[in-house]
Design a protein around this motif. Sequence first.
Motif, PDB file in Angstrom:
ATOM      1  N   ILE A  44     -14.963 -31.602  -7.144  1.00  0.00           N
ATOM      2  CA  ILE A  44     -13.922 -30.835  -7.830  1.00  0.00           C
ATOM      3  C   ILE A  44     -13.005 -30.230  -6.783  1.00  0.00           C
ATOM      4  O   ILE A  44     -13.467 -29.648  -5.802  1.00  0.00           O
ATOM      5  CB  ILE A  44     -14.520 -29.737  -8.728  1.00  0.00           C
ATOM      6  CG1 ILE A  44     -15.373 -30.370  -9.827  1.00  0.00           C
ATOM      7  CG2 ILE A  44     -13.405 -28.886  -9.337  1.00  0.00           C
ATOM      8  CD1 ILE A  44     -16.005 -29.385 -10.784  1.00  0.00           C
ATOM      9  N   ARG A  45     -11.698 -30.393  -6.999  1.00  0.00           N
ATOM     10  CA  ARG A  45     -10.697 -29.857  -6.081  1.00  0.00           C
ATOM     11  C   ARG A  45      -9.662 -29.062  -6.857  1.00  0.00           C
ATOM     12  O   ARG A  45      -9.422 -29.334  -8.035  1.00  0.00           O
ATOM     13  CB  ARG A  45     -10.039 -30.979  -5.290  1.00  0.00           C
ATOM     14  CG  ARG A  45      -9.210 -31.913  -6.132  1.00  0.00           C
ATOM     15  CD  ARG A  45      -8.692 -33.137  -5.353  1.00  0.00           C
ATOM     16  NE  ARG A  45      -7.876 -33.983  -6.183  1.00  0.00           N
ATOM     17  CZ  ARG A  45      -8.322 -34.910  -7.026  1.00  0.00           C
ATOM     18  NH1 ARG A  45      -9.623 -35.103  -7.162  1.00  0.00           N
ATOM     19  NH2 ARG A  45      -7.487 -35.647  -7.734  1.00  0.00           N
ATOM     20  N   LYS A  46      -9.070 -28.101  -6.166  1.00  0.00           N
ATOM     21  CA  LYS A  46      -8.004 -27.300  -6.764  1.00  0.00           C
ATOM     22  C   LYS A  46      -6.672 -27.957  -6.430  1.00  0.00           C
ATOM     23  O   LYS A  46      -6.385 -28.250  -5.274  1.00  0.00           O
ATOM     24  CB  LYS A  46      -8.040 -25.867  -6.236  1.00  0.00           C
ATOM     25  CG  LYS A  46      -7.097 -24.942  -6.973  1.00  0.00           C
ATOM     26  CD  LYS A  46      -7.316 -23.502  -6.568  1.00  0.00           C
ATOM     27  CE  LYS A  46      -6.485 -22.586  -7.440  1.00  0.00           C
ATOM     28  NZ  LYS A  46      -6.751 -21.167  -7.120  1.00  0.00           N
ATOM     29  N   GLU A  47      -5.879 -28.196  -7.451  1.00  0.00           N
ATOM     30  CA  GLU A  47      -4.573 -28.830  -7.284  1.00  0.00           C
ATOM     31  C   GLU A  47      -3.522 -27.790  -6.909  1.00  0.00           C
ATOM     32  O   GLU A  47      -3.739 -26.592  -7.066  1.00  0.00           O
ATOM     33  CB  GLU A  47      -4.169 -29.551  -8.587  1.00  0.00           C
ATOM     34  CG  GLU A  47      -5.150 -30.595  -9.066  1.00  0.00           C
ATOM     35  CD  GLU A  47      -5.215 -31.828  -8.164  1.00  0.00           C
ATOM     36  OE1 GLU A  47      -4.354 -31.991  -7.280  1.00  0.00           O
ATOM     37  OE2 GLU A  47      -6.139 -32.632  -8.354  1.00  0.00           O
ATOM     38  N   THR A  51      -4.615 -25.861 -11.170  1.00  0.00           N
ATOM     39  CA  THR A  51      -5.637 -26.440 -12.039  1.00  0.00           C
ATOM     40  C   THR A  51      -6.699 -27.133 -11.186  1.00  0.00           C
ATOM     41  O   THR A  51      -6.514 -27.322  -9.985  1.00  0.00           O
ATOM     42  CB  THR A  51      -5.034 -27.463 -13.029  1.00  0.00           C
ATOM     43  OG1 THR A  51      -4.504 -28.569 -12.293  1.00  0.00           O
ATOM     44  CG2 THR A  51      -3.965 -26.820 -13.905  1.00  0.00           C
ATOM     45  N   PHE A  52      -7.803 -27.505 -11.834  1.00  0.00           N
ATOM     46  CA  PHE A  52      -8.901 -28.164 -11.136  1.00  0.00           C
ATOM     47  C   PHE A  52      -9.087 -29.575 -11.665  1.00  0.00           C
ATOM     48  O   PHE A  52      -8.938 -29.830 -12.864  1.00  0.00           O
ATOM     49  CB  PHE A  52     -10.194 -27.361 -11.300  1.00  0.00           C
ATOM     50  CG  PHE A  52     -10.174 -26.061 -10.554  1.00  0.00           C
ATOM     51  CD1 PHE A  52     -10.691 -25.979  -9.267  1.00  0.00           C
ATOM     52  CD2 PHE A  52      -9.620 -24.923 -11.118  1.00  0.00           C
ATOM     53  CE1 PHE A  52     -10.657 -24.785  -8.564  1.00  0.00           C
ATOM     54  CE2 PHE A  52      -9.583 -23.732 -10.430  1.00  0.00           C
ATOM     55  CZ  PHE A  52     -10.101 -23.658  -9.145  1.00  0.00           C
ATOM     56  N   LEU A  92      -8.145 -28.290 -15.725  1.00  0.00           N
ATOM     57  CA  LEU A  92      -8.869 -27.039 -15.996  1.00  0.00           C
ATOM     58  C   LEU A  92      -8.121 -25.855 -15.410  1.00  0.00           C
ATOM     59  O   LEU A  92      -7.728 -25.876 -14.242  1.00  0.00           O
ATOM     60  CB  LEU A  92     -10.264 -27.080 -15.390  1.00  0.00           C
ATOM     61  CG  LEU A  92     -11.370 -27.677 -16.222  1.00  0.00           C
ATOM     62  CD1 LEU A  92     -12.665 -27.677 -15.439  1.00  0.00           C
ATOM     63  CD2 LEU A  92     -11.546 -26.976 -17.535  1.00  0.00           C
ATOM     64  N   LYS A  93      -7.964 -24.805 -16.207  1.00  0.00           N
ATOM     65  CA  LYS A  93      -7.287 -23.588 -15.755  1.00  0.00           C
ATOM     66  C   LYS A  93      -8.233 -22.406 -15.888  1.00  0.00           C
ATOM     67  O   LYS A  93      -8.932 -22.274 -16.901  1.00  0.00           O
ATOM     68  CB  LYS A  93      -6.045 -23.316 -16.609  1.00  0.00           C
ATOM     69  CG  LYS A  93      -4.996 -24.390 -16.498  1.00  0.00           C
ATOM     70  CD  LYS A  93      -3.829 -24.100 -17.419  1.00  0.00           C
ATOM     71  CE  LYS A  93      -2.836 -25.245 -17.350  1.00  0.00           C
ATOM     72  NZ  LYS A  93      -1.750 -25.080 -18.304  1.00  0.00           N
TER      73      LYS A  93
END
Length: 149
Positions: A44-47, A51-52, A92-93
């Motif tokens: 999982i990475r944060k954009e 968002t993820f 995802l937020k």
Amino acid sequence: MKKLKLTTLLMGVFMAGSVAAQDLSGLWQQIDDKSGSPKALIEIRKESNGTFTGKIIKVTPRPGYTPQKTCNNCPAPYTNQPILGMDILTGLKHVDGTENYEKGRVIDPLSGKVYDAKVRINGNGKRLTLRGYMGVSALGRSQTWLRQD
């Protein structure tokens, strides 16, 4: 009066720290909600937009199961895409003041179905529960993912 201001300030800092969100970024072991066995390793990475996104970086071999290589029944842009390297969780937020993340989408590459998604991470940040659903959350399924890093 100074003592009251200092106490109020310290309480504010303490309370803000207690509701700070755990960062979802990292490696997670996806656990099959039906069999309880490891299914895949998800990164999982944060954009840049906050968002993820989660990508399959390893499919975990399971006894008696031949892994599917491509997302055959999936809608565009996933059609015939290799499962390994696929972004299965998007958008995802974080919900301010909670350990919850909402408004995401998750695809099941084995069935080709796309679901709304929300995530709750536990207090120590070692376990998350992903809820995939269509329309109403009560009509969905949950999976547990375990942090690997």
